[in-house]
Design a protein around this motif. Structure first.
Motif, PDB file in Angstrom:
ATOM      1  N   UNK A   1       0.872  -1.167   0.000  1.00 36.93           N
ATOM      2  CA  UNK A   1       0.000   0.000   0.000  1.00 36.93           C
ATOM      3  C   UNK A   1       0.910   1.219   0.000  1.00 36.93           C
ATOM      4  N   UNK A   2       0.937   1.945  -1.096  1.00 36.53           N
ATOM      5  CA  UNK A   2       1.870   3.060  -1.268  1.00 36.53           C
ATOM      6  C   UNK A   2       1.190   4.356  -0.841  1.00 36.53           C
ATOM      7  N   UNK A   3       1.803   5.028   0.126  1.00 40.41           N
ATOM      8  CA  UNK A   3       1.296   6.297   0.634  1.00 40.41           C
ATOM      9  C   UNK A   3       2.278   7.385   0.209  1.00 40.41           C
ATOM     10  N   UNK A   4       1.866   8.191  -0.745  1.00 42.41           N
ATOM     11  CA  UNK A   4       2.737   9.213  -1.327  1.00 42.41           C
ATOM     12  C   UNK A   4       2.442  10.551  -0.666  1.00 42.41           C
ATOM     13  N   UNK A   5       3.374  11.041   0.149  1.00 45.77           N
ATOM     14  CA  UNK A   5       3.191  12.283   0.899  1.00 45.77           C
ATOM     15  C   UNK A   5       4.008  13.379   0.231  1.00 45.77           C
ATOM     16  N   UNK A   6       3.397  14.073  -0.712  1.00 45.82           N
ATOM     17  CA  UNK A   6       4.093  15.100  -1.468  1.00 45.82           C
ATOM     18  C   UNK A   6       4.016  16.464  -0.811  1.00 45.82           C
TER      19      UNK A   6
END
Length: 591
Positions: A284-289
């Motif tokens: 589960x990829x959580x991308x915090x940009x």
């Protein structure tokens, strides 16, 4: 495949990666580099152009909405007190009863493993053309055409030196564009906002695309040293955010293949690339940009479209929350801090956030040096005690704490094509439109007009979720509907993006997600995997790995095909996840 099993990973990257340029665009920064490099160049995704229409720096953006309603203000204060209760610190308006209790202090000796220059000041950008007198050969008649007529007539005089020194640079790129003094006549343009091309009534599509072309061209020339006439020897790997719509991907492909002249290009999603970048196949990829966050699940190298969640906040919002917190506690120096008219102030806040903010229980203060910047004056230094430094990053879980959006997303009416790049639309039978030319496949039609002949099938646009991070992760994983996969994903959470470097974030995510899972779900374990690569550019690294392994497959779009015919929607040439490579990708992560 036999060759891939025997070749040394570093050898394959060297062989195939020297002519592959990996481009990973983001809202705040773009990461670009050759696939053979260990890490990319990270450059602010903005450009400033000289203008005669404004007497001072103008931020060319959509309408800015900084009004805070009474209800929003109350929600923010309530969120602060909820966080304060969890962290065991005083509430927003509560005075510390016993000031003799020692507070936890941040390091003040200048050392920080994440940022060794945390107290360093930024410098204003020199917006003038460098003194041409030193670069123009002496008294050569063939070179006099390079000098303005007035300077030729007064050659060697003070007038000539003044004329040359006062010439403004026409275009300024990257971080230099963010450090332009507000008094200078420039229009600052950010190319992407909240995960989308920054298109608005104030910033038309054509200008956005022209600026994007100019910035990327400058990066290729100045950073990678690839001139235009050599780019047909290179291929491009585009690692795009999940937030991008298909229309945006098409426009960027047109720039990469048409204007920048790459011989071929392929598109991969950030989430999928990040999985490969860490040598995984399911996560589960959580991308915090910087300006947007997203969650998506990947199973056996295939991204699952129904699991995608988009959250309209990121690292810059945490920085703004830091400023609000300090002003409320009256710990911020009496200086004029305005991230709208002085983007250099946002750079300062970002640095303070990265250096001092972390998630931990108890009062967290730190003595820091805050710099002030006034029109072209040297930076002023203000030593101050910052407080409640563990509150701003907790806003990821309680987004009502964040200041209301200053930068609303682009108007969605601009996108006439809501086709999601994850949908397997090539299996759908499309009726041929009567107004399509007979030569549509193939056709002599110009590539850019090709998309005008696309069949129009309205679909739902991607929605931004009004959720905290823990709820978004839980909802995304549970939407898979299979208990075996859910258990695997809850133990395979991957945090990427600059915000993922926040101290204490991993245990906070594990704890908050575990408490968010409904009690009727038979899931009792949550684990965030440590990233094997810097989370800031793990998606870029994954794009490089996918590029060297997948080079030559049908997913690649070739320049000649694009210019002549475009890509027919039913041809099977879809920018889709490559799921044949997860086994090979495992051994390339540390190469």
């Amino acid at each position: 495949m036999d060759y891939l099993k025997t070749v040394v990973p570093s050898q394959l990257l060297a062989e195939r990666g020297s002519n592959l340029v990996v481009i990973n665009p983001g809202s705040a920064n773009i990461r670009v580099g050759l696939a053979k490099q260990d890490s990319p160049f990270s450059i602010p995704h903005c450009i400033a152009r000289r203008t005669d229409q404004f007497s001072k720096l103008n931020v060319q953006d959509q309408l800015l909405n900084s009004q805070v309603t009474t209800a929003q203000h109350m929600e923010r204060e309530k969120a602060y007190d909820v966080i304060a209760s969890l962290l065991k610190i005083p509430f927003l308006d509560e005075e510390v009863a016993n000031s003799s209790v020692p507070r936890k202090m941040g390091r003040v000796d200048g050392y920080n493993p994440q940022n060794n220059r945390k107290d360093g000041a930024f410098t204003w950008t020199d917006t003038h053309v460098k003194d041409l007198k030193s670069s123009v050969p002496q008294e050569s008649s063939s070179d006099k055409s390079l000098v303005p007529d007035s300077s030729v007539q007064n050659e060697g005089t003070e007038s000539k030196e003044t004329t040359l020194a006062e010439q403004f640079r026409e275009v300024i790129f990257g971080e230099e564009a963010l450090r332009i003094p507000p008094s200078e006549p420039y229009s600052l343009r950010r190319l992407i906002r909240r995960g989308h091309l920054n298109i608005s009534q104030h910033y038309p599509m054509q200008q956005v695309l022209e600026d994007l072309h100019a910035l990327w061209d400058w990066i290729l020339l100045e950073k990678l040293h690839i001139p235009l006439h050599e780019r047909t020897l290179y291929s491009a790997i585009l690692v795009v955010p999940e937030t991008f719509d298909n229309r945006e991907i098409k426009e960027i492909l047109s720039i990469v293949l048409g204007d920048l002249r790459f011989s071929s290009a392929v598109v991969h999603q950030e989430g999928l690339a990040a999985v490969f970048g860490n040598g995984l196949s399911t996560a589960c990829v959580v991308n915090l940009g910087a300006q947007a966050s997203s969650v998506i699940c990947v199973e056996d190298g295939v991204a699952l479209p129904n699991t995608e969640k988009t959250l309209p906040f990121g690292g810059e919002d945490i920085s703004r929350c830091l400023l609000w917190t300090q002003r409320h506690h009256q710990t911020w120096p009496q200086i004029r801090t305005d991230i709208l008219t002085k983007p250099i102030d946002l750079l300062t806040l970002n640095r303070l956030k990265e250096s001092y903010c972390e998630i931990k229980e108890g009062e967290l203060d730190a003595v820091a040096v805050v710099h002030s910047y006034e029109d072209a004056m040297p930076a002023g230094s203000h030593k101050t005690r910052l407080t409640a430094l563990n509150v701003p990053p907790m806003s990821l879980f309680y987004p009502t704490l964040l200041i209301p959006d200053l930068y609303p997303p682009p108007p969605r009416s601009w996108f006439h094509d809501y086709e999601d790049m994850l949908e397997e639309t090539w299996h759908i039978e499309f009726s041929r439109r009567s107004d399509m030319p007979d030569g549509f496949y193939p056709s002599g039609n110009a590539g850019l007009q090709m998309w005008d002949n696309y069949p129009f099938f309205p679909m739902k646009p991607k929605k931004e979720e009004k959720l905290g991070l823990a709820e978004a992760i839980t909802s995304s994983i549970l939407s898979t509907g299979r208990i075996d996969l859910q258990r695997k994903l809850f133990c395979s959470i991957q945090l990427i993006g600059g915000v993922a470097l926040t101290g204490g974030l991993i245990p906070a995510v594990e704890e908050r997600v575990l408490h968010t899972i409904p009690s009727n779900e038979a899931i009792h374990t949550v684990e965030v995997l440590e990233s094997r690569t810097n989370p800031t550019f793990v998606a870029w690294k994954g794009g490089a790995i996918l590029g060297v392994l997948d080079f030559g497959r049908d997913a690649w779009v070739h320049r000649d095909d694009w210019i002549r015919n475009g890509i027919h929607i039913g041809s099977g040439r879809k920018y889709k996840d490559s799921y044949f490579l997860q086994a090979q990708a495992m051994c390339y992560i540390n190469s």
